[in-house]
Design a protein around this motif. Structure first.
Motif, PDB file in Angstrom:
ATOM      1  N   ASP A  52      10.464  -6.073 -19.972  1.00  0.00           N
ATOM      2  CA  ASP A  52       9.816  -7.124 -20.772  1.00  0.00           C
ATOM      3  C   ASP A  52       8.842  -6.557 -21.792  1.00  0.00           C
ATOM      4  OD1 ASP A  52      11.268  -8.822 -19.271  1.00  0.00           O
ATOM      5  OD2 ASP A  52       9.629  -9.370 -17.954  1.00  0.00           O
ATOM      6  N   GLN A  53       8.982  -5.282 -22.069  1.00  0.00           N
ATOM      7  CA  GLN A  53       8.094  -4.672 -23.057  1.00  0.00           C
ATOM      8  C   GLN A  53       8.911  -4.011 -24.160  1.00  0.00           C
ATOM      9  OE1 GLN A  53       5.238  -2.055 -21.404  1.00  0.00           O
ATOM     10  NE2 GLN A  53       4.411  -1.456 -23.398  1.00  0.00           N
ATOM     11  N   ILE A  54       8.424  -4.121 -25.379  1.00  0.00           N
ATOM     12  CA  ILE A  54       9.142  -3.556 -26.519  1.00  0.00           C
ATOM     13  C   ILE A  54       8.863  -2.055 -26.611  1.00  0.00           C
ATOM     14  CG2 ILE A  54       9.394  -3.556 -29.013  1.00  0.00           C
ATOM     15  CD1 ILE A  54       8.561  -6.477 -28.985  1.00  0.00           C
ATOM     16  N   ILE A  55       9.963  -1.307 -26.634  1.00  0.00           N
ATOM     17  CA  ILE A  55       9.808   0.133 -26.765  1.00  0.00           C
ATOM     18  C   ILE A  55       9.525   0.483 -28.224  1.00  0.00           C
ATOM     19  CG2 ILE A  55      10.993   2.331 -26.488  1.00  0.00           C
ATOM     20  CD1 ILE A  55      12.656   1.051 -24.308  1.00  0.00           C
ATOM     21  N   ASN A  56       8.624   1.428 -28.427  1.00  0.00           N
ATOM     22  CA  ASN A  56       8.262   1.811 -29.787  1.00  0.00           C
ATOM     23  C   ASN A  56       7.700   0.608 -30.539  1.00  0.00           C
ATOM     24  OD1 ASN A  56       8.062   4.172 -31.082  1.00  0.00           O
ATOM     25  ND2 ASN A  56      10.236   4.429 -31.476  1.00  0.00           N
ATOM     26  N   GLY A  82      18.376  -5.158 -32.728  1.00  0.00           N
ATOM     27  CA  GLY A  82      18.264  -3.699 -32.776  1.00  0.00           C
ATOM     28  C   GLY A  82      17.018  -3.172 -32.105  1.00  0.00           C
ATOM     29  N   LEU A  83      16.278  -4.054 -31.434  1.00  0.00           N
ATOM     30  CA  LEU A  83      15.064  -3.610 -30.755  1.00  0.00           C
ATOM     31  C   LEU A  83      15.401  -3.112 -29.351  1.00  0.00           C
ATOM     32  CD1 LEU A  83      13.040  -6.435 -32.251  1.00  0.00           C
ATOM     33  CD2 LEU A  83      12.091  -4.153 -32.043  1.00  0.00           C
ATOM     34  N   GLU A  84      14.470  -2.403 -28.795  1.00  0.00           N
ATOM     35  CA  GLU A  84      14.691  -1.882 -27.451  1.00  0.00           C
ATOM     36  C   GLU A  84      13.661  -2.481 -26.509  1.00  0.00           C
ATOM     37  OE1 GLU A  84      15.974   2.482 -27.577  1.00  0.00           O
ATOM     38  OE2 GLU A  84      14.724   2.243 -29.340  1.00  0.00           O
ATOM     39  N   ILE A  85      14.145  -3.113 -25.491  1.00  0.00           N
ATOM     40  CA  ILE A  85      13.248  -3.771 -24.541  1.00  0.00           C
ATOM     41  C   ILE A  85      13.417  -3.144 -23.164  1.00  0.00           C
ATOM     42  CG2 ILE A  85      12.452  -5.982 -23.696  1.00  0.00           C
ATOM     43  CD1 ILE A  85      12.554  -5.842 -26.703  1.00  0.00           C
TER      44      ILE A  85
END
Length: 111
Positions: free
Chosen positions: A93-97, A87-90
């Motif tokens: 190569d960087q995690i959003i939020n 459920g993460l947003e990438i």
DNA sequence: GACTTGACAATCC
DNA sequence: AGGATTGCCAAGT
């Protein structure tokens, strides 16, 4: 104590990371009482892969929320894919939020 | 047995 | 504010 308390602690903390959450090497290092040993934390992760551990290493990123170690996974996009599955947003190569998904490990020094 | 490298982070200039 | 250096621990060469 074990031959490598450090690794044991690192593995313990990483294994506690809840699904859909991420943390940084520095946070883990600090949690185990070795804030300056963040490098060794990363090294432990690399070792964990070889040891075929059950550690969600994909939930561990650097302090910038960047998937620095994605190259070390079986697939170059495995890490990102796993995070997206949780459920993460990438992006790039960087995690959003990142800070919203950041998980501060419990400071379990010892018992 | 000694030096270099490594999935990082904090500090100094 | 940005770039370079040091600190830490373990493993590979």
């Amino acid at each position: 104590m074990a031959r490598s308390d450090f690794f044991e602690k690192v593995y313990a903390v990483v294994a506690l990371i809840p699904e859909g959450k991420v943390t940084s090497y520095g946070a883990i290092a600090k949690a185990i009482g070795a804030a300056k040993s963040s490098r060794t934390v990363g090294y432990a992760m690399n070792a964990c892969v070889k040891l075929d551990r059950d550690l969600p290493a994909h939930r561990v990123v650097n302090r910038n929320g960047v998937l620095t170690g994605k190259h070390h996974f079986p697939g170059q996009n495995t890490m990102q894919r796993l995070l997206e599955e949780e459920g993460l947003e990438i992006e790039n190569d960087q995690i959003i939020n990142f800070e919203s998904h950041f998980w501060m490990p419990p400071l379990s020094k010892e018992t």
